[in-house]
Scaffold this active site. Structure first.
Site, short mmCIF file in Angstrom:
data_model
loop_
_atom_site.label_atom_id
_atom_site.label_comp_id
_atom_site.label_asym_id
_atom_site.label_seq_id
_atom_site.Cartn_x
_atom_site.Cartn_y
_atom_site.Cartn_z
N GLU A 79 0.85 -1.19 0.00
CA GLU A 79 0.00 0.00 0.00
C GLU A 79 0.89 1.24 0.00
O GLU A 79 0.41 2.35 0.21
CB GLU A 79 -0.98 -0.01 1.16
CG GLU A 79 -0.38 -0.13 2.53
CD GLU A 79 -1.45 -0.22 3.61
OE1 GLU A 79 -2.02 0.82 3.94
OE2 GLU A 79 -1.70 -1.32 4.11
N CYS A 111 -3.62 -3.66 4.06
CA CYS A 111 -2.71 -4.71 4.54
C CYS A 111 -3.13 -6.11 4.11
O CYS A 111 -2.52 -7.10 4.50
CB CYS A 111 -2.62 -4.66 6.06
SG CYS A 111 -2.26 -3.02 6.70
N HIS A 233 -2.78 -10.34 11.64
CA HIS A 233 -2.22 -9.08 11.16
C HIS A 233 -1.92 -8.25 12.41
O HIS A 233 -2.78 -8.10 13.28
CB HIS A 233 -3.22 -8.36 10.25
CG HIS A 233 -2.85 -6.93 10.02
ND1 HIS A 233 -1.66 -6.58 9.45
CD2 HIS A 233 -3.48 -5.76 10.34
CE1 HIS A 233 -1.58 -5.25 9.40
NE2 HIS A 233 -2.67 -4.74 9.93
#
Ligand code: CAA
Length: 386
Positions: A79, A111, A233
């Site tokens: 990103e 993400c 994550h």
């Protein structure tokens, strides 16, 4: 056997800021960062390091070990795009001297995109068992100075070789997803730093986790007893604890032993900060490389969250002999040998603007891996191999 991850390689920049220094500069109790967020140091990319050099540096050991002839794709998940048209994957393709028969593509969904790349790659090699796909997730997390997100900043890349007969992790063929159109974290094209509604983003992450988990359970018929370990994550490592507590409340996960399920996957992220698309895979690398227990045969639950948002709960089973292809010692040394910045040096680096005038710019040389972003010439990025 299911397709999956055949090799993993991690790279982070050679500079780091101890969050105690940042806390001092911001007049904040350091325990807020160290305990409250679970972060200790943040990786800082010098001006001649970007997501392309990090991606190439992460992938090079894989290319050196196994060659590049069987790659049909290089997929770069990021990103922190460096160009609106030319994919970061094409720069990495050039730096790694990949064959011209290997297609190059960049993927973006905050993400989450490396997880999409992983499924695309698994489907590709399932249909072509003698071929491979190279995935590299590479990102630099940046917020404005003094923003609450600042202590979660970081930088790093993870490269993965995907094959039909993987040596590290088979990916299970079921998943649970959750997607919605929300503004929890975003970066308009005209900004260098991300915008974030921090507390809201954390709530979105947790709501998406429950929804994705429920759909994963329905698709797989598995419950929490199927997993020996769990990776998330990690925008900051305390998020894993928040996620486990949330699953206890919303999905009747057990409280007993929950820390043991996440603990071995946190150390690398605690020392790099958020690596966005790479974060989940950095945590997986850390788990496999630092767990004392032999995890062969263990099912690992994986939760991928990309703000905006798309989230997914999926899983994989660790292959026997996985340790033989890991790079644990190289990764340990990389993290230990970084240059410690003082606060002023950190601020000088983040305040350095990238030239935008299309002229000739040669960048000062900092410490990098095998590749560096040497400058700009007539609007073109110039990279070199050291
Ligand atoms: N000692 C110990 N702990 C302390 C403390 C102290 N002196 N002072 C505060 N704390 C604790 C707080 O109690 C809190 O813990 P709990 O969450 O358990 O209550 C923790 O430290 C953080 O404190 P605050 O919530 O007050 O912190 P904040 O509001 O200043 O910022 C944040 C936290 C919102 C996560 C901010 O860092 C941020 O905006 N980060 C960027 C966005 C982000 O990471 N979002 C995560 C979900 S979105 C996602 O995952 C995508 C992505 O990668 C960005």
């Amino acid at each position: 056997m299911n397709p999956g991850i055949d090799r993993l390689s991690f790279y982070c920049p050679a500079y780091a800021l101890d969050l105690r220094r940042l806390a001092e500069a911001r007049g904040v109790d350091p325990d807020k960062y160290l305990s409250g967020l679970g972060q200790e140091t943040m990786a800082v990319a010098p001006p001649d390091e970007d997501i392309v050099t990090m991606a190439a540096s992460a992938a090079l050991p894989i290319v050196e070990a196994d060659g590049a002839d069987d790659f049909d794709w290089i997929l770069v998940a990021t990103e922190t795009g460096v160009d609106q048209s030319k994919a970061a994957a094409t720069f990495v393709h050039g730096l790694l001297e990949l064959p011209s028969t290997c297609s190059a593509l960049e993927l973006k969904q905050a993400c989450y995109s490396a997880t999409a790349a992983l499924h695309m790659a698994c489907a590709w090699v399932a249909a072509r068992p003698d071929r491979a796909v190279l995935i590299v997730a590479s990102d630099i997390a940046r917020y404005e100075l003094c923003n609450p997100g600042e202590p979660t900043q970081g930088a790093g890349a993870v490269a993965m070789r995907i094959t039909a007969r993987p040596r590290v992790l088979e990916i299970d063929p079921f998943r649970g997803v959750h997607a919605d159109d929300v503004f929890d974290f975003w970066r308009p094209n005209y900004r260098e730093e991300a915008l974030v509604d921090g507390q809201y983003s954390t709530r979105m992450y947790l709501a998406a986790l429950t929804a994705a988990w429920e759909r994963y359970g329905a698709a797989s018929g598995l419950d929490w007893t199927a997993f020996r370990r769990q990776c998330f994550h990690l925008p900051f490592t305390r998020m894993a604890e928040k996620a486990m507590l949330h699953l206890q409340r919303t999905a009747r996960w057990p409280s007993e032993g929950f820390r043991d399920r996440i603990a071995d996957g946190l150390a690398y992220n605690r020392h790099t900060g958020n690596t966005y698309a790479a974060s989940l895979y950095e945590s997986l690398t850390c788990l496999l490389e630092t767990a004392a227990e032999d995890l062969a045969g263990a099912r690992v639950g994986l939760f991928s969250y990309g703000s905006g948002c798309t989230a997914e709960f999926f899983s994989g089973v660790v292959r026997p002999g996985y340790r033989e292809v890991l790079r644990a010692e190289a990764h340990r040394r990389q993290l230990a040998d970084r240059v410690a910045l003082d606060y002023r040096q950190y601020e000088d680096i983040v305040r350095l603007p990238l030239p935008k005038d299309g002229g000739e710019h040669v960048f000062a040389q900092y410490r990098t891996g095998p590749f560096r972003f040497a400058g700009l010439s007539q609007h073109k990025r110039v990279y070199e191999r050291l």
